[in-house]
Scaffold this motif. Structure first.
Motif, short mmCIF file in Angstrom:
data_model
loop_
_atom_site.label_atom_id
_atom_site.label_comp_id
_atom_site.label_asym_id
_atom_site.label_seq_id
_atom_site.Cartn_x
_atom_site.Cartn_y
_atom_site.Cartn_z
N LYS A 110 0.81 -0.94 0.12
CA LYS A 110 0.18 0.15 0.09
C LYS A 110 0.81 1.35 -0.01
CE LYS A 110 -4.05 -2.10 1.39
NZ LYS A 110 -5.07 -1.91 2.78
N ILE A 111 2.40 0.97 0.58
CA ILE A 111 2.90 2.56 0.49
C ILE A 111 3.22 2.47 -0.70
CG2 ILE A 111 4.94 3.06 1.22
CD1 ILE A 111 4.63 1.91 4.31
N GLN A 112 3.84 1.64 -1.67
CA GLN A 112 4.80 1.77 -2.86
C GLN A 112 3.14 2.06 -3.56
OE1 GLN A 112 5.60 -1.86 -3.37
NE2 GLN A 112 7.81 -1.66 -3.01
N SER A 170 2.13 -13.81 -6.69
CA SER A 170 2.51 -13.65 -5.42
C SER A 170 3.38 -14.10 -4.16
CB SER A 170 1.57 -12.86 -4.69
OG SER A 170 1.83 -11.65 -3.77
N ILE A 171 4.61 -13.61 -4.17
CA ILE A 171 5.31 -14.42 -2.82
C ILE A 171 5.29 -13.52 -1.73
CG2 ILE A 171 6.16 -16.38 -3.93
CD1 ILE A 171 9.00 -15.25 -3.94
N TYR A 172 5.55 -12.52 -1.68
CA TYR A 172 5.68 -11.30 -0.27
C TYR A 172 4.69 -10.70 0.49
CZ TYR A 172 10.28 -11.56 -2.65
OH TYR A 172 11.35 -12.25 -3.22
N ARG A 173 3.92 -11.63 0.90
CA ARG A 173 2.81 -11.25 1.57
C ARG A 173 3.26 -11.10 3.25
NH1 ARG A 173 -2.93 -12.81 1.21
NH2 ARG A 173 -3.70 -12.84 -0.20
N ARG A 222 5.81 -9.59 3.26
CA ARG A 222 6.89 -7.82 3.53
C ARG A 222 5.32 -7.07 2.83
NH1 ARG A 222 12.20 -8.67 -0.36
NH2 ARG A 222 12.99 -10.31 1.12
N GLN A 223 4.28 -7.27 3.84
CA GLN A 223 3.29 -6.49 3.11
C GLN A 223 3.22 -6.33 2.19
OE1 GLN A 223 1.76 -6.37 6.60
NE2 GLN A 223 4.03 -7.07 7.12
#
Length: 181
Positions: A42-44, A66-69, A71-72
């Protein structure tokens, strides 16, 4: 006196709360390309949407990867864009021609994924647009033809299949390496 990536992200958000900064940055970029969008957070997304115009965004991604949940990463951002763009707010190009795998493997993957990837479970429907297909004129499609379609003169007209040719070439290379030793 050092900053971590998260610090830089949060300082960027503070900067982008100034409308003049956003307007200046918006005018500086002809295009914004975002790769692996399925792993954005969300920041990006806030940073991108703060400096983007309606006509200069280009996203690439595959929500199935998608593998980076942890990392938010929020793959629902990708899914929301997919739904928005599919309803006329942009264009979607499905890149589902596969150059790496044999058609039989792709058939098995497509069968399994179509059974387990359901919108109500994984927020994604594995439909014809999501499925993988052997790319035209790739080794996979050549392997299913009766004769090799390559331009290697050692097999032309001999009825050797592309798969047999690959095996023969590999064996020949291994034999040559053995002779050199």
């Amino acid at each position: 006196n050092s900053l971590h990536f998260d610090d830089i992200s949060h300082l960027t958000i503070r900067l982008l709360q100034n409308p003049e900064v956003c307007a200046e940055l918006r005018g500086q970029y002809d295009y914004i390309f975002v790769d692996e969008y399925q792993d954005s957070n969300k920041i990006q997304e806030y940073i991108i949407s703060s400096i983007a115009r309606e006509d200069n965004l280009f996203f690439v991604g595959d929500v199935k990867q998608s593998i980076y949940r942890f990392r938010q990463a929020d793959p629902t951002l990708f899914i929301e864009k997919l739904h928005t763009y599919s309803h006329g707010m942009g264009s979607i190009v499905h890149l589902n021609n596969n150059f790496r795998s044999h058609g039989d493997i792709l058939d098995a993957v497509n069968l399994i994924f179509s059974k387990v990837m359901k919108e109500e479970i994984l927020e994604l429907e594995y439909d014809a647009d999501a499925m993988l297909y052997p790319a035209p004129d790739s080794w996979q499609t050549r392997a299913n033809k009766e004769e090799c379609t390559c331009e290697d003169s050692s097999c032309m007209g001999k009825g050797i299949s592309a798969v047999e040719l690959l095996v023969l070439k590999q064996e020949k290379e291994e034999d040559e390496e053995t002779e050199e030793d």
